[in-house]
Motif scaffolding. Structure first.
Motif, PDB file in Angstrom:
ATOM      1  N   SER A  43       0.835  -1.185   0.000  1.00 28.58           N
ATOM      2  CA  SER A  43       0.000   0.000   0.000  1.00 28.58           C
ATOM      3  C   SER A  43       0.877   1.245   0.000  1.00 28.58           C
ATOM      4  N   LEU A  62       0.097  -5.829   1.161  1.00 29.25           N
ATOM      5  CA  LEU A  62      -1.302  -6.251   1.060  1.00 29.25           C
ATOM      6  C   LEU A  62      -1.442  -7.666   0.498  1.00 29.25           C
ATOM      7  N   TRP A 305      -6.245   5.705  -5.337  1.00 27.60           N
ATOM      8  CA  TRP A 305      -6.259   4.268  -5.100  1.00 27.60           C
ATOM      9  C   TRP A 305      -7.586   3.649  -5.519  1.00 27.60           C
TER      10      TRP A 305
ATOM     11  N   PRO B  73      -7.515   1.385   0.885  1.00 28.57           N
ATOM     12  CA  PRO B  73      -6.106   1.281   0.495  1.00 28.57           C
ATOM     13  C   PRO B  73      -5.199   0.750   1.606  1.00 28.57           C
ATOM     14  N   THR B  74      -5.757   0.545   2.777  1.00 28.56           N
ATOM     15  CA  THR B  74      -4.921   0.036   3.867  1.00 28.56           C
ATOM     16  C   THR B  74      -5.458  -1.275   4.426  1.00 28.56           C
TER      17      THR B  74
END
Lengths: 409, 90
Positions: A43, A62, A305, B73-74
């Motif tokens: 990420s 991730l 993202w 996104p995390t």
């Protein structure tokens, strides 16, 4: 020559989401991802937190290499040097050639490094290698390895840090240096932060907080030269000012990775229609995609993202035979010194854009609405999170606005 | 209707809020700019601190919630079914 049903350039969230989608729908297809970083998906959004030590290294990743193996996704560690669309061949830097059934370009970009590095020895004039600049104490913040190097330097301690840039990465450096209680100098090329998106008054809300945290903001500062022998010693601007420093954070933009494509397929990014198709059996997704947006009725690029994930998925489904346009309304939010900024939809100011806004300086709140062809296409909110759901709905519906002023009620 | 347990890890949440964009009836940001879980748009007295909630959803809503988790996104959002099986991230 090795052959793949699906070949993907780029191991970021766009490429990996596409690979995952392809595998979910087709358990036997041969799928490979070409990447120049020998790491599984991580990420980028978490890199500042990793530097600050608030998120451990393992949470930044991730996916694991095991995940790729388990899903039968081959990782090819190399650079693409050329694509031959008519022959459906991809040539790698190591000279290997691969053939493909379908190709996805999701190669994103790399941090653009200023080509004026001054007296720092051993660095080429143009497109400097990252290793070269790290050793000099000059850091982009684009990859995990950038973040790792930055963390080592900041944990050790640096003097008089300088940040060059006025957009997302520059503000991440502000957050990071604030965490280290080491405010420095922000050199803005233009008059204020986020000039492509924000009005001056909105930027001031954040800049006042940045200055209150101890940072110095220098405006309209064109970088002329970096000085130092082996390590950075100062940054000189075109105005003749020199800023002594032992650490430079670079937020000077991203150069797209598409030089391996024929020139007729690229513009600002990789040109695609609303289905993310570039050419027969070639698609694109993520930051690099300059796609036709059916809501805006024009091409544009989106660098968040959410878009990378959504476009990766849509491109993969279209590669599998669906034929649906990509029209997701995406957003991104971040916090800078306790202030939350949200970007929704299309927020680049352009000739077509009509901007309607409201600012409450005392409360530190801002709402800016981007209108094209009488429709709401985007919004920027500062410390105004409750407005978000209704704005997203309005953008998705794409109804003509009867009265722009209603947006401010 | 199926039940889901939705959990946000506030240590990973950076307030990107793509979850709010994708599934605004189930996520909002609190005063700390962290995502919290709401129950199909209904407010609750302790909303600002609800990082974990059980919700009853339609199949369509379940899909949206998983999409929201995927969009993070995390990877700060964890979705469990009513048996406690982790649906995302897997």
């Amino acid at each position: 020559m090795k052959s793949f049903d699906y070949l993907i350039t780029g191991n970021g969230i766009a490429g990996v989401t596409a690979a995952e989608t392809l595998r979910q729908k087709n358990s036997t297809a041969t799928i490979a991802i070409i990447t120049d970083e020998e790491l599984p998906l991580y990420s980028k959004v978490l890199l500042p937190n990793y530097i600050k030590g608030t998120v451990p290294e393992e949470k930044v990743f991730l996916r694991s290499f095991d995940w790729y193996k388990k899903n039968n996704l081959e990782l090819i560690f190399d650079h693409v040097s050329q694509v031959f669309p008519e022959k459906k061949i991809v040539k790698l830097k190591n000279s290997d050639e691969l053939t493909y059934g379908n190709l996805l370009i999701a190669s994103g970009g790399q941090a653009y490094l200023p080509n004026k590095i001054g007296d720092l020895a051993g660095l080429p004039a143009n497109r400097l290698t990252t290793q070269g600049v790290w050793q000099a104490g000059v850091f982009p913040l684009h990859t995990f390895e950038d973040a790792h190097a930055i963390k080592q330097w900041l944990d050790y301690g640096v003097k008089k840090p300088v940040i060059v840039g006025s957009s997302f990465i520059a503000l991440e450096f502000i957050e990071i240096l604030n965490h280290y209680k080491n405010p420095g100098t922000l050199l803005l090329r233009g008059p204020h932060i986020w000039p492509k998106y924000l009005e001056a008054a909105a930027a001031k809300i954040l800049e006042d907080k940045i200055e209150a945290a101890g940072f110095k903001i220098i405006r309209n500062a064109q970088i002329k030269k970096f000085h130092g022998e082996q390590k950075i010693a100062s940054v000189e601007t075109a105005e003749g000012k020199k800023f002594e420093t032992g650490f430079v954070g670079l937020g000077t933009g991203i150069a797209p990775n598409f030089d391996f494509l024929p020139k007729n397929l690229v513009g600002q990014g990789v040109r695609a229609n609303e289905f993310l198709e570039v050419a027969p059996d070639i698609f694109t997704a993520g930051d690099i995609a300059e796609f036709f947006d059916i809501r805006l009725n024009r091409h544009h690029q989106v660098g968040n993202w959410h878009h990378a994930l959504g476009s990766g998925k849509r491109a993969a489904l279209n590669m599998l035979g669906e034929h649906l346009p990509y029209n997701e309304v995406t957003s991104y939010g971040l916090t800078v010194l306790g202030n939350h900024i949200t970007f929704i939809g299309e927020v680049h100011k352009s000739k077509q854009t009509d901007l309607v806004s409201k600012i409450d300086t005392a409360a530190g709140k801002y709402e800016g609405y981007f209108i094209e062809n009488s429709k709401l296409v985007g919004a920027i909110l500062i410390n105004n999170r409750d407005k978000r759901p209704s704005i997203i709905e309005k953008i998705k519906l794409s109804d003509p606005l009867q009265n722009k002023a209603d947006l401010l009620r | 209707m199926p039940k889901l347990k939705i959990v946000v890890d506030p240590n990973l949440c950076i307030g990107a809020a793509s979850c709010v964009t994708v599934a605004g009836n189930f996520f909002k940001l609190n005063d700390e700019n962290k995502a919290v879980v709401i129950d199909n748009g209904r407010e609750a007295p302790d909303t600002d601190h609800t990082y974990e909630r059980e919700v009853e959803v339609t199949d369509g809503q379940k899909e949206m919630i998983i999409l929201a988790a995927q969009s993070c996104p995390t990877l700060a959002i964890f979705v469990y079914d009513e048996n406690g099986t982790l649906l995302f991230p897997t």
